[in-house]
Every structure is written in structure tokens, then in C-alpha cells.
Design a protein around this motif. Sequence first.
Motif, PDB file in Angstrom:
ATOM      1  N   HIS A   1       0.845  -1.192   0.000  1.00  0.00           N
ATOM      2  CA  HIS A   1       0.000   0.000   0.000  1.00  0.00           C
ATOM      3  C   HIS A   1       0.881   1.243   0.000  1.00  0.00           C
ATOM      4  CE1 HIS A   1      -2.576  -3.155   1.655  1.00  0.00           C
ATOM      5  NE2 HIS A   1      -3.636  -2.405   1.414  1.00  0.00           N
ATOM      6  N   LEU A   2       0.475   2.248  -0.748  1.00  0.00           N
ATOM      7  CA  LEU A   2       1.200   3.506  -0.852  1.00  0.00           C
ATOM      8  C   LEU A   2       0.273   4.632  -0.432  1.00  0.00           C
ATOM      9  CD1 LEU A   2       3.785   5.020  -1.910  1.00  0.00           C
ATOM     10  CD2 LEU A   2       2.633   5.095  -4.144  1.00  0.00           C
ATOM     11  N   GLY A   3       0.778   5.542   0.402  1.00  0.00           N
ATOM     12  CA  GLY A   3      -0.079   6.610   0.899  1.00  0.00           C
ATOM     13  C   GLY A   3       0.542   7.986   0.764  1.00  0.00           C
ATOM     14  N   VAL A   4      -0.311   8.986   0.525  1.00  0.00           N
ATOM     15  CA  VAL A   4       0.095  10.382   0.449  1.00  0.00           C
ATOM     16  C   VAL A   4      -0.641  11.128   1.554  1.00  0.00           C
ATOM     17  CG1 VAL A   4       0.163  12.471  -0.972  1.00  0.00           C
ATOM     18  CG2 VAL A   4       0.448  10.226  -2.051  1.00  0.00           C
ATOM     19  N   ASP A   5       0.132  11.750   2.450  1.00  0.00           N
ATOM     20  CA  ASP A   5      -0.434  12.485   3.579  1.00  0.00           C
ATOM     21  C   ASP A   5      -0.729  13.916   3.150  1.00  0.00           C
ATOM     22  OD1 ASP A   5      -1.153  13.623   5.959  1.00  0.00           O
ATOM     23  OD2 ASP A   5       0.708  13.142   7.019  1.00  0.00           O
ATOM     24  N   CYS A   6      -1.993  14.239   3.126  1.00  0.00           N
ATOM     25  CA  CYS A   6      -2.421  15.585   2.732  1.00  0.00           C
ATOM     26  C   CYS A   6      -2.890  16.332   3.977  1.00  0.00           C
ATOM     27  CB  CYS A   6      -3.534  15.505   1.688  1.00  0.00           C
ATOM     28  SG  CYS A   6      -3.074  14.588   0.197  1.00  0.00           S
TER      29      CYS A   6
END
Length: 288
Positions: free
Chosen positions: A58-63
Amino acid sequence: MPELPEIVALEQFLAEHAVGAVVGRVDVAALSVLKTFDPPVTALSGRDVTGVGHWGKHLGVDCGGLWLVTHLSRAGWLRWIDEPSAAPPKPGKGPLAIRVNLFTPEGATPAFDLTEAGTKKRLAVWVVHDPLTIPSIARLGPDALAVSEPEFADLLHGTSQRVKNALTDQTVMAGIGNAYSDEILHRAKLSPFANSARLDAEQSARLYSAMRTILSDAVGRSVGQDAARLKGEKRSGMQVHGRTGEICPVCGDTVREVSYADKSFQYCATCQTGGKPLADRRMSRLLK
């Protein structure tokens, strides 16, 4: 399918190119990929990209405390676009699932696309405050590169699966898929059908060393590569996976394959099974 080395490389790529930007418009071209609805994907717009992370595949981008998390599955990928079209993409056209438009401090307007080839649509996207609330992340075992050798032995001996299946079982250990498990087993000179619980101390140590070497080398080759080149970089490091009918670079035997309904794996009989070919049928077992 992107596995741990490619996910780590994509994570670093986004850290270098997206962190510090502001999320603009988020275009959803395939509603089926969205697995959450509250908060809505539109809530990402206007937020600063403050970080990135990964959990297994899983890949995540913290906004700014709201995470866009994706699992690219078998045919998904992330594509970076320096100059995207100003017009929103049309839903249902081509492999595009979601486009995230960005505004950088330098005034550029790049975007990244989440795409999926083929007809079997398995790419998944979540918008959450805490990635650990996503069921598929909550079930993950430790990242493969984070386990010590004793922990690795305990994990394998805690399951009676074939070692090929144990390596790719994300609840046992996260990040290894079909391709790298083939390479790990080939380097360790172990049959994919060996029973994990019956590996002796020497075999377990050999397998751990092979896993560390294969994954670390792949991360080293992948990190720093442009996102568009990662697929080719992955294949370039393979000795048996995806090379059915070619010559094993270690012993000179022919690389063989076992096929299932929707996937296959490759191995070298001389290196891994004492010269005995594995039965190529759905209920495969070692020929005796």
C-alpha cells in the motif's frame, strides 16, 4: 504488480516531487476504485502534501492529516505528469482511475495518475484520517525488510503453507509478491513447494539471507528511478521470474514454469528441486 522495492521507490519519488505541493482538483475517472466515501475525495483539494508512507504494497500520500492511500494490485501503476491537460479526463476512457492535480511552490502544475490496465479492475483507493483503519492494512504482517532473522524463522515456522505461499502471504509478512518470491527461492535454492514449518535452521537462514539480498538490491536499483522506468528496472534484475524457457544464469538449465488459472511462477529444477520438475497443473505437487 508493484512489490515492496517498487513501492519504496515510488514513495521516495513522491517525497521528492509531491511533498510541499498543494492538492488541486482530484479527477475520478473510475468510481469503482474508491473504497471510502467519508471523507469524500474532494476533501483533499486545497490541502498541503506533507508526507508519504507505505504499508506492505500500500502507498499513501499524507495531505495534511488526510491520507490518500492506494493498493495498485496486479495491473495498477502510478504515473507522474509534468504538464497534464487542463481539461478533466473523461470517465471510463482508458486505464486512468484517478488523477491528482498539484500546485508546487515553484508555480508548476504537475499531476500524478493512478492507472490500471486490463479488464480485471482491482486497484483500490481510500481517503482516511488513519491508514491503519483500512482492513487490508490492519491485517498486514511486518514489512519483509523490517524483520530480523529470528523473527523470520518464527513467522515461517508458524505456518504450514508451502514456502512460496508463505512468502507472498501478506498477513505473514508484507511486501513480497509473485515475482520477488520466485527470485528469493531461486537464490536460496529451495523448492517453491517446500513446507515452511519443516525448514531446518540452515534452510531458514539461507532463505532469510536471500530475501534480504534480493529485496535490498532491488530497492537499490529502483530508488531514484523515474516512475515510468521502474517496471523495466524490475524485470532487468530477474533471473527466473518471467523467463520461462530461457537459460538459468546460475546452472545453465532451462527455466521452467508452473501455471495456475490466473497466474504462474518460474523456477529452476537443477538449482531448486534436485533436478525434479514440478507438475504443471492446478493441484501441482513435486513429482516423485
